[in-house]
Motif scaffolding. Sequence first.
Motif, PDB file in Angstrom:
ATOM      1  N   MET A   1       0.835  -1.201   0.000  1.00  0.00           N
ATOM      2  CA  MET A   1       0.000   0.000   0.000  1.00  0.00           C
ATOM      3  C   MET A   1       0.877   1.261   0.000  1.00  0.00           C
ATOM      4  N   LYS A   2       0.397   2.300  -0.685  1.00  0.00           N
ATOM      5  CA  LYS A   2       1.133   3.574  -0.694  1.00  0.00           C
ATOM      6  C   LYS A   2       0.590   4.477   0.413  1.00  0.00           C
ATOM      7  N   ARG A 205      -1.662   8.435   6.064  1.00  0.00           N
ATOM      8  CA  ARG A 205      -2.947   7.905   5.603  1.00  0.00           C
ATOM      9  C   ARG A 205      -2.709   7.199   4.270  1.00  0.00           C
ATOM     10  N   PRO A 206      -3.547   6.209   3.948  1.00  0.00           N
ATOM     11  CA  PRO A 206      -3.394   5.562   2.648  1.00  0.00           C
ATOM     12  C   PRO A 206      -3.573   6.619   1.555  1.00  0.00           C
ATOM     13  N   GLU A 234       9.357   8.855  12.724  1.00  0.00           N
ATOM     14  CA  GLU A 234       7.964   8.760  13.138  1.00  0.00           C
ATOM     15  C   GLU A 234       7.071   8.222  12.010  1.00  0.00           C
ATOM     16  N   VAL A 235       7.349   8.622  10.788  1.00  0.00           N
ATOM     17  CA  VAL A 235       6.583   8.125   9.639  1.00  0.00           C
ATOM     18  C   VAL A 235       6.783   6.623   9.502  1.00  0.00           C
ATOM     19  N   ARG A 236       8.035   6.182   9.568  1.00  0.00           N
ATOM     20  CA  ARG A 236       8.322   4.737   9.469  1.00  0.00           C
ATOM     21  C   ARG A 236       7.604   3.980  10.576  1.00  0.00           C
ATOM     22  N   ARG A 237       7.679   4.520  11.798  1.00  0.00           N
ATOM     23  CA  ARG A 237       7.066   3.855  12.945  1.00  0.00           C
ATOM     24  C   ARG A 237       5.560   3.699  12.738  1.00  0.00           C
ATOM     25  N   LEU A 241       3.539   0.212  12.218  1.00  0.00           N
ATOM     26  CA  LEU A 241       2.521  -0.097  13.220  1.00  0.00           C
ATOM     27  C   LEU A 241       1.201  -0.474  12.542  1.00  0.00           C
ATOM     28  N   ILE A 242       0.777   0.326  11.581  1.00  0.00           N
ATOM     29  CA  ILE A 242      -0.511   0.075  10.917  1.00  0.00           C
ATOM     30  C   ILE A 242      -0.420  -1.172  10.046  1.00  0.00           C
ATOM     31  N   GLU A 243       0.710  -1.325   9.351  1.00  0.00           N
ATOM     32  CA  GLU A 243       0.837  -2.508   8.482  1.00  0.00           C
ATOM     33  C   GLU A 243       0.881  -3.801   9.286  1.00  0.00           C
ATOM     34  N   ASP A 244       1.314  -3.705  10.533  1.00  0.00           N
ATOM     35  CA  ASP A 244       1.319  -4.894  11.409  1.00  0.00           C
ATOM     36  C   ASP A 244      -0.035  -5.088  12.090  1.00  0.00           C
TER      37      ASP A 244
END
Length: 490
Positions: A1-2, A205-206, A234-237, A241-244
Amino acid sequence: MKWEVVIGLETHTQLLTHSKIFSGASTQFGALPNTQACAVDLALPGVLPVLNRQAVEHAIRFGLAIGATIAPASIFARKNYFYPDLPKGYQISQYEIPVVIGGQLEIVVDQQVKLVQLTRAHLEEDAGKSVHENFIGPNGEPASGIDLNRAGTPLLEIVTEPAMRSAAEAVAYAKALHNLVVWLGVCDGNMQEGSFRCDANVSVRPLGQQEFGTRCEIKNLNSFRFLEEAINYEVRRQIELIEDGGSVVQETRLYDPDLQETRSMRSKEDAQDYRYFPDPDLLPLIISNTWIEEVRSSMPLLPATLREQWQSSFGLSTYDTQILSQDRATADLFAELITLLGAPQAKLVANFITGELASALNRSNLLAAKTPLSAQQISALLKRLIDGTISNKIAKEIFSLMWEEAINGKLVSDVDQIIESKGLKQITDIGALEALIDSVLQANTKSVEEFRSGKEKAFNALVGQVMKASQGKANPQQLNELLRKKLQGS
Ligand code: ADP
Ligand code: MG
């Protein structure tokens, strides 16, 4: 997802005033603890705040520079919380009606111009600070002290819309804002001393989704590098987090530059209710049109205005004008050099400032405002380059010689005298150039053969050899032409 990144910044800029926002105590940095905290800053009973006119004027100046609305009547409110460095038990700030509403700031990222929308800017007072390091209590035990010198220092908190889409945009905005407040003279811009600090609100956000994601706020970033690193982390985190399968919790985080990560400071559940209410000790801040016009008439030309002028009248690139307008000293120097050398030399002057001068400042670790050479001295050198007396290479040598003299506090030599005494005049005499070329060709038969068998590189090597033989004084254009003629002719 982007994923799409969304960032809003809140920046605390310390306003450049002699005294505090509600008291007469000095704002000078670096004094002994608690020597600049008066009865008002100490919150002794019965004292009353008196608003600093200069602080308001700075806010108006800033508002005008970003095309904002200046509120005709804004309100000071009490933000109530307990902390040892806040003796009153509340901070005076503006809440419902700030002094500056809206406005926008131009940023350039990858040569693309973007306007960042601002929400508001409000006046407030800073708190004092706790001193934990190197502090010993009365009986020699480790202790914490409170220094109230900073209490009551005037701040303008500048808030953007969630308008930025990458760490690069956020950094470009912070730099543009820093440039502007220093340019306007409303802030000294000293980030080490805490005069300019950013809180970054970050969410993801997606791509394509309308609603914003849940944000985290990273507090107190006092360098552009930390701002960039903290946002990227913070963006990576948040994405991981959401992808997990998790979700972002709205919270306040701190950036640790040593570990290069952000960590939780307090969640929204712990957020205090500040019980804001209008401060009964202060009247509404009324700003008349006359006052606004007075401030407007004292405004300097703005960097964005200069960029437009320079692009349209000199045909300079966005890149050049961006650098030339990054601070007032650079912009002033550019303008002075154009006056001395003429508009047709704009590109040459721009190249000199963004190239040779910028790297000299960098090497000497100096800000542009501390450039040790005057516009006259620099223009004397560039004049000799323009009229062909010296080559580019020699101009660079003379410049670094003058630079060394200047930063070591010596009298700076006269350009023409240097050229004369060191015999640095460009060689433009065809006979002399031919003689140099001939001897180089004789000594480099291998390169000559290589050139004849089609290797263009060999030509550059030969140019380099002749230039060396001339001690950098051969006129490059003539040298090129004569050498090619020789190689093709004979
Ligand atoms: P608060 O009242 O908690 O300080 P604000 O509404 O004043 O919140 O917003 C603070 C900052 O956060 C502003 O710069 C705003 O643009 C930014 N912001 C708000 N929502 C988001 C979001 N979802 N993502 C990123 N930044 C946001
Ligand atoms: Mg806010």
